[in-house]
Design an enzyme around this catalytic site. Structure first.
Site, PDB file in Angstrom:
ATOM      1  CB  THR A 214       1.147   5.355   3.704  1.00 50.77           C
ATOM      2  OG1 THR A 214       0.341   6.355   3.076  1.00 50.77           O
ATOM      3  CG2 THR A 214       1.852   5.967   4.896  1.00 50.77           C
ATOM      4  CB  CYS A 215       2.582   0.195   4.066  1.00 50.34           C
ATOM      5  SG  CYS A 215       1.035   0.398   4.972  1.00 50.34           S
ATOM      6  CG  HIS A 216       6.017  -0.209  -1.373  1.00 51.03           C
ATOM      7  ND1 HIS A 216       6.679  -1.398  -1.190  1.00 51.03           N
ATOM      8  CD2 HIS A 216       6.504   0.309  -2.525  1.00 51.03           C
ATOM      9  CE1 HIS A 216       7.524  -1.605  -2.191  1.00 51.03           C
ATOM     10  NE2 HIS A 216       7.444  -0.568  -3.006  1.00 51.03           N
TER      11      HIS A 216
ATOM     12  CB  THR B  64      -0.957  -0.002   1.205  1.00 46.83           C
ATOM     13  OG1 THR B  64      -0.203  -0.077   2.408  1.00 46.83           O
ATOM     14  CG2 THR B  64      -1.927  -1.183   1.126  1.00 46.83           C
TER      15      THR B  64
END
Length: 162
Positions: free
Chosen positions: A47-49, A45
């Site tokens: 923001t996560c990545h 995703t």
């Protein structure tokens, strides 16, 4: 929600490391030494990545210098997705991954979050924690979108202050 001083719950998970994938428990992975666990809503995703995982990869040597034995990322994704993300991000060797496909560990920590409105089901709240020999030493949960309190710089500052 899990708090400082609480023991780490024992929940079945799949661990993704450079050595492969294995069935184990959360306390077996996180219960020895000093561990930084950060939790994300989803592998790959944006923001996560792009914003959460990269800080831990880039600062892995600083975490080790601060006495951290293991950096672990948990998400409510299956182990196939987590392995693909670990490989794509070139994180293996610096970060291990917990695949918690049914969000059982997320619930045990009290970090489960309802993302059904976006079609993602139950996921982790964005957070990080410092765990020392199976006892929660500090918990950092984001109270707004983005990566601030649970990002690598904030966790490094907390380790230095301890």
């Amino acid at each position: 929600m899990i708090e400082r001083g609480n023991p780490l719950p024992s929940v079945g998970i799949k661990l993704v490391t450079a050595a492969g994938v294995e069935d184990t428990t959360s306390d077996a992975v996180l219960g020895r030494g000093t561990v930084v666990l950060f939790t994300v809503p989803g592998a790959f995703t944006p923001t996560c990545h792009d914003n959460h995982l990269p800080g831990f990869i880039a600062n892995a040597a600083k975490f080790r210098a601060a006495g951290v034995d293991r950096i672990v990322c948990a998400s409510a994704n299956d182990h196939h997705v987590m392995k693909a993300w670990a490989n794509a991000s070139e994180a293996l060797g610096d970060v291990d991954f917990l695949a918690d496909g049914n969000a059982d560990f997320a619930r045990a920590l009290g970090l489960d979050k309802d993302f059904t409105g976006t079609g993602m089901g139950t996921r982790y709240a964005r957070a990080a924690m410092i765990i020392r020999d199976g006892i929660i030493d500090a918990v950092f949960v984001e109270d707004a979108p983005g990566v601030n309190a649970s990002g690598a710089p904030a966790i490094l500052m907390a380790l230095e202050a301890a």
